[in-house]
Write a protein that holds these residues in place. Structure first.
Motif, mmCIF file in Angstrom:
data_model
loop_
_atom_site.group_PDB
_atom_site.id
_atom_site.type_symbol
_atom_site.label_atom_id
_atom_site.label_comp_id
_atom_site.label_asym_id
_atom_site.label_seq_id
_atom_site.Cartn_x
_atom_site.Cartn_y
_atom_site.Cartn_z
ATOM 1 N N GLY A 131 18.245 9.755 9.011
ATOM 2 C CA GLY A 131 16.790 9.835 8.947
ATOM 3 C C GLY A 131 16.208 8.725 8.092
ATOM 4 N N LEU A 132 16.857 8.421 6.978
ATOM 5 C CA LEU A 132 16.376 7.353 6.097
ATOM 6 C C LEU A 132 16.409 6.010 6.802
ATOM 7 C CD1 LEU A 132 15.533 6.240 3.313
ATOM 8 C CD2 LEU A 132 17.975 6.092 2.754
ATOM 9 N N ARG A 133 17.493 5.728 7.496
ATOM 10 C CA ARG A 133 17.613 4.440 8.182
ATOM 11 C C ARG A 133 16.501 4.281 9.219
ATOM 12 N NH1 ARG A 133 22.134 0.873 8.961
ATOM 13 N NH2 ARG A 133 21.823 -0.470 10.783
ATOM 14 N N HIS A 134 16.228 5.341 9.981
ATOM 15 C CA HIS A 134 15.153 5.282 10.973
ATOM 16 C C HIS A 134 13.814 5.041 10.291
ATOM 17 C CE1 HIS A 134 12.945 6.030 14.628
ATOM 18 N NE2 HIS A 134 12.270 7.014 14.057
ATOM 19 N N TRP A 135 13.591 5.704 9.150
ATOM 20 C CA TRP A 135 12.328 5.524 8.418
ATOM 21 C C TRP A 135 12.207 4.092 7.903
ATOM 22 C CZ3 TRP A 135 11.600 5.155 2.856
ATOM 23 C CH2 TRP A 135 10.254 5.223 2.465
ATOM 24 N N LEU A 136 13.295 3.529 7.371
ATOM 25 C CA LEU A 136 13.258 2.153 6.873
ATOM 26 C C LEU A 136 12.929 1.177 7.999
ATOM 27 C CD1 LEU A 136 16.382 2.140 4.501
ATOM 28 C CD2 LEU A 136 13.974 2.122 3.814
ATOM 29 N N GLN A 137 13.486 1.417 9.174
ATOM 30 C CA GLN A 137 13.198 0.537 10.302
ATOM 31 C C GLN A 137 11.727 0.619 10.708
ATOM 32 O OE1 GLN A 137 16.278 2.238 12.787
ATOM 33 N NE2 GLN A 137 17.548 0.405 12.628
ATOM 34 N N GLN A 138 11.188 1.829 10.716
ATOM 35 C CA GLN A 138 9.762 1.992 11.043
ATOM 36 C C GLN A 138 8.889 1.315 9.990
ATOM 37 O OE1 GLN A 138 9.913 6.416 11.292
ATOM 38 N NE2 GLN A 138 8.894 6.142 13.279
ATOM 39 N N LEU A 139 9.263 1.484 8.729
ATOM 40 C CA LEU A 139 8.495 0.911 7.624
ATOM 41 C C LEU A 139 8.437 -0.608 7.735
ATOM 42 C CD1 LEU A 139 7.179 2.350 5.137
ATOM 43 C CD2 LEU A 139 9.195 1.644 3.832
ATOM 44 N N TYR A 140 9.572 -1.213 8.021
ATOM 45 C CA TYR A 140 9.609 -2.664 8.142
ATOM 46 C C TYR A 140 8.784 -3.137 9.339
ATOM 47 C CZ TYR A 140 11.321 -7.413 8.710
ATOM 48 O OH TYR A 140 11.381 -8.774 8.850
ATOM 49 N N ALA A 141 8.914 -2.445 10.466
ATOM 50 C CA ALA A 141 8.179 -2.849 11.669
ATOM 51 C C ALA A 141 6.673 -2.837 11.431
ATOM 52 C CB ALA A 141 8.550 -1.930 12.832
ATOM 53 N N VAL A 142 6.193 -1.863 10.675
ATOM 54 C CA VAL A 142 4.761 -1.769 10.404
ATOM 55 C C VAL A 142 4.303 -2.860 9.442
ATOM 56 C CG1 VAL A 142 3.013 -0.350 9.249
ATOM 57 C CG2 VAL A 142 4.546 0.677 10.933
ATOM 58 N N GLN A 143 5.136 -3.189 8.461
ATOM 59 C CA GLN A 143 4.702 -4.103 7.403
ATOM 60 C C GLN A 143 4.928 -5.572 7.709
ATOM 61 O OE1 GLN A 143 5.233 -2.895 3.165
ATOM 62 N NE2 GLN A 143 6.682 -1.420 4.019
ATOM 63 N N ARG A 144 5.921 -5.885 8.519
ATOM 64 C CA ARG A 144 6.400 -7.265 8.645
ATOM 65 C C ARG A 144 5.281 -8.270 8.900
ATOM 66 N NH1 ARG A 144 7.627 -12.073 9.272
ATOM 67 N NH2 ARG A 144 9.521 -12.834 10.278
ATOM 68 N N HIS A 145 4.517 -8.094 9.961
ATOM 69 C CA HIS A 145 3.531 -9.106 10.326
ATOM 70 C C HIS A 145 2.153 -8.839 9.740
ATOM 71 C CE1 HIS A 145 6.311 -11.153 12.967
ATOM 72 N NE2 HIS A 145 6.633 -10.004 13.528
ATOM 73 N N ARG A 146 1.831 -7.583 9.476
ATOM 74 C CA ARG A 146 0.491 -7.267 9.014
ATOM 75 C C ARG A 146 0.350 -7.407 7.502
ATOM 76 N NH1 ARG A 146 -4.092 -7.821 11.032
ATOM 77 N NH2 ARG A 146 -2.988 -7.303 12.976
ATOM 78 N N PHE A 147 1.400 -7.062 6.742
ATOM 79 C CA PHE A 147 1.253 -7.010 5.285
ATOM 80 C C PHE A 147 2.165 -7.980 4.534
ATOM 81 C CE2 PHE A 147 0.364 -2.660 6.897
ATOM 82 C CZ PHE A 147 -0.992 -2.656 6.647
ATOM 83 N N ILE A 148 3.256 -8.443 5.152
ATOM 84 C CA ILE A 148 4.171 -9.356 4.462
ATOM 85 C C ILE A 148 3.935 -10.787 4.930
ATOM 86 C CG2 ILE A 148 6.594 -9.925 4.031
ATOM 87 C CD1 ILE A 148 7.270 -6.985 4.485
ATOM 88 N N ASP A 149 4.052 -11.021 6.213
ATOM 89 C CA ASP A 149 3.890 -12.364 6.771
ATOM 90 C C ASP A 149 2.432 -12.567 7.168
ATOM 91 O OD1 ASP A 149 4.240 -14.824 7.884
ATOM 92 O OD2 ASP A 149 5.667 -14.201 9.422
ATOM 93 N N ALA A 150 1.558 -12.569 6.166
ATOM 94 C CA ALA A 150 0.119 -12.651 6.449
ATOM 95 C C ALA A 150 -0.620 -13.312 5.292
ATOM 96 C CB ALA A 150 -0.452 -11.248 6.679
ATOM 97 N N ASN A 151 -1.537 -14.188 5.638
ATOM 98 C CA ASN A 151 -2.455 -14.760 4.655
ATOM 99 C C ASN A 151 -3.678 -13.864 4.530
ATOM 100 O OD1 ASN A 151 -1.530 -17.271 3.460
ATOM 101 N ND2 ASN A 151 -1.554 -18.146 5.529
ATOM 102 N N PHE A 152 -4.026 -13.513 3.306
ATOM 103 C CA PHE A 152 -5.169 -12.646 3.059
ATOM 104 C C PHE A 152 -6.326 -13.447 2.472
ATOM 105 C CE2 PHE A 152 -1.728 -9.514 2.979
ATOM 106 C CZ PHE A 152 -2.266 -8.497 3.745
ATOM 107 N N ASP A 153 -7.491 -13.241 3.040
ATOM 108 C CA ASP A 153 -8.711 -13.797 2.465
ATOM 109 C C ASP A 153 -9.578 -12.724 1.830
ATOM 110 O OD1 ASP A 153 -8.217 -16.478 3.256
ATOM 111 O OD2 ASP A 153 -8.820 -15.976 5.297
ATOM 112 N N SER A 154 -9.308 -11.459 2.180
ATOM 113 C CA SER A 154 -10.116 -10.361 1.668
ATOM 114 C C SER A 154 -9.334 -9.060 1.787
ATOM 115 C CB SER A 154 -11.419 -10.245 2.470
ATOM 116 O OG SER A 154 -12.055 -9.002 2.226
#
Length: 511
Positions: A131-154
């Motif tokens: 269950g943890l491994r599945h959760w970690l995979q979901q967590l990464y998929a959500v964060q990768r492009h929107r919150f990690i690999d992203a330039n923020f202006d606001s």
């Protein structure tokens, strides 16, 4: 996304560390002319190397994950990581040794890890791990492009359906408690939460979203380059030079020339280099000094804990050590309290022992071995100051060796032939704020759009890269920071598969 305005034909990158080299490759791929100035005689920055009596000692990070990010940087200039560097996937990624004498090998292969968890803590724990491994995979998929690999202006850019998905996954809960839902065994929880230390926040207080670091370590895989970790920046620098970058080694930057809001030249100890834009990768205090201004923040930056590192070349090794071994003390909550609040040295240390010669014996003379002992410690704002470490260092080294003796590394003190000890005093001398190589802590107020931004207010053509800015600390995120800095100059570029292929990870050498 805001980008640098005006001409950007010639970019000077200050610093040939991993973030600067990443920025350089992405800039070259977008058609910019790039000059890299570096104060040291070689590339690497914190990922440097010392050659001593036949030992090749990496002085920087020892854990390499997410090689697809390195491949992406090489792909920007039409190359492949596999053609420049040989990587070995580590099996196990870590070996965890606990105060009660138990051991756990941490595998990134799902079936191997399930079997190991079941052996260690029973069938129920193996179910929890799935269950943890599945959760970690979901967590990464959500964060990768929107919150990690992203330039923020606001901060308003956070208002996206992925933020709702992250909240639904429990990303805004507490890391230790969230992992505890899957793994009640406190020993297992440590394996998947100790990474919060490098984010500068105790697992009991860290956001569960930071479990994404555990994903990188325990799911995506841990690798080691032939030739040591310093082989990575050497390979990146070679690719950049072949793609047209000019390198100036041994050129410390003394000042930046400016006309109004634009940097017009970078002045080193040896020459003046005109430029259209500049990427600054030193630690924030050095950057602010060069720019002659410090951005205003409503709250003062808080810095992560630091580390003492003992690099030891020895005439023997110990068979129970893997390439990476986590040696946990009995204390846990108290350890984080000491590191982040009271400022005391760990009374019951948890250590990372790395044995790079387990994967590449050529890093030491024949029959000899390298061991790196990393001991987290308070930074100089919380604990002993840089001056205190000049007297404290030899005593602390001896205490670390005594701990390792008690934990089974019999004779380690007498086995050392060559040693190099790094303390917060050394990090301070390198210009690192609060004497820590882990930069600003990843508190909620210092994450994403709230972290020091890579665009500099009041300067039109300067961009920052490195662990002090977006997205943060660690080899993967520093590589991304260079890519994000380049995008501020060139504008976003479409994703490109390495060398025209859809391959996600580079070819490794046999385990």
């Amino acid at each position: 996304m805001r980008v640098v305005t005006g001409p950007t034909d010639h970019v000077v990158v200050v610093g040939a560390g991993l973030s600067g080299l990443s920025a350089t490759l992405h800039l070259l791929g977008a058609g910019r002319r790039v000059t890299v100035v570096e104060r040291e005689a070689q590339p690497g920055g914190r990922a440097g190397r010392i050659d001593s009596h036949g030992y090749r000692i990496d002085t920087g990070p020892t854990v390499l994950t997410m090689p697809d990010l390195i491949d992406e940087a090489f792909a920007a200039v039409g190359e492949r990581l596999a053609d420049r560097l040989e990587l070995r996937a580590l099996h196990p990624a870590y070996r965890a040794r606990f105060a009660d004498g138990s051991e756990l090998d941490v595998h990134t292969d799902a079936q191997a890890m399930e079997a190991e968890v079941e052996r260690f803590a029973g069938a129920g724990a193996a179910d929890g791990y799935r269950g943890l491994r599945h959760w970690l995979q979901q967590l990464y998929a959500v964060q990768r492009h929107r919150f990690i690999d992203a330039n923020f202006d606001s901060p308003l850019q956070l208002l996206h359906p992925d933020l709702v998905r992250l909240a639904a996954l429990g990303g805004f809960g507490r890391l230790d408690a969230r992992i505890g839902r899957f793994l009640p065994d406190p020993r297992l929880r440590r394996v998947f939460s100790f990474q919060a230390l490098y984010a500068g926040v105790p697992p009991a207080r860290a956001l569960a979203a930071y479990a994404v670091i555990a994903y990188m370590d325990t799911v995506a895989g841990v690798y080691f380059p032939r030739g040591g970790m310093h082989a990575l920046p050497r390979a990146m620098a070679a690719a950049a030079a072949d793609a047209g970058a000019a390198f100036r080694y041994g050129h410390p930057v003394t000042r930046l020339e400016r006309r109004g809001d634009r940097i017009t030249a970078v002045v080193t100890a040896h020459e003046r280099i005109p430029c259209d834009a500049v990427v600054l990768t030193p630690d924030l205090p050095v950057v602010h000094r060069l720019l002659g201004r410090r951005p205003r923040r409503p709250l003062r930056l808080r810095h992560a804990p630091s580390a003492v590192v003992l690099h030891a070349g020895t005439d023997r090794t110990w068979p129970r050590l893997a390439h990476h071994t986590l040696s946990f003390g009995a204390a846990w909550e108290r350890t984080f309290d000491e590191l982040t609040r009271t400022g005391r040295l760990m009374s019951d240390p948890s250590l990372l022992v790395t044995r790079p010669t387990a994967s590449d014996p050529e890093l030491a003379p024949p029959g000899r071995h390298l061991h790196y002992i990393l001991a987290p410690c308070p930074n100089t704002e919380t604990g002993p100051g840089a001056a205190d470490w000049h007297d404290l260092a030899p005593r602390y080294r001896d205490s670390l060796l005594a701990v390792l003796e008690r934990r089974g590394l019999t004779g380690i003190g007498t086995a050392i032939e060559v040693q190099h000890l790094v303390t917060p005093a050394d990090w301070t001398a390198q210009g690192l704020a609060a004497g820590t190589p882990f930069s600003a802590a990843h508190t909620l107020a210092q994450t994403g759009p709230f972290r020091p931004r890579n665009l500099v207010r009041g300067t039109e053509n300067a961009v920052l890269a490195g662990c002090g800015t977006t997205p943060g600390v660690g080899v993967p995120t520093v590589l991304i920071s260079g890519k994000l800095a380049a995008a501020r100059i060139t504008g976003p570029r479409p994703a490109r598969s390495p060398a025209g292929t859809a391959r996600r990870t580079p070819r490794g050498i046999p385990a």
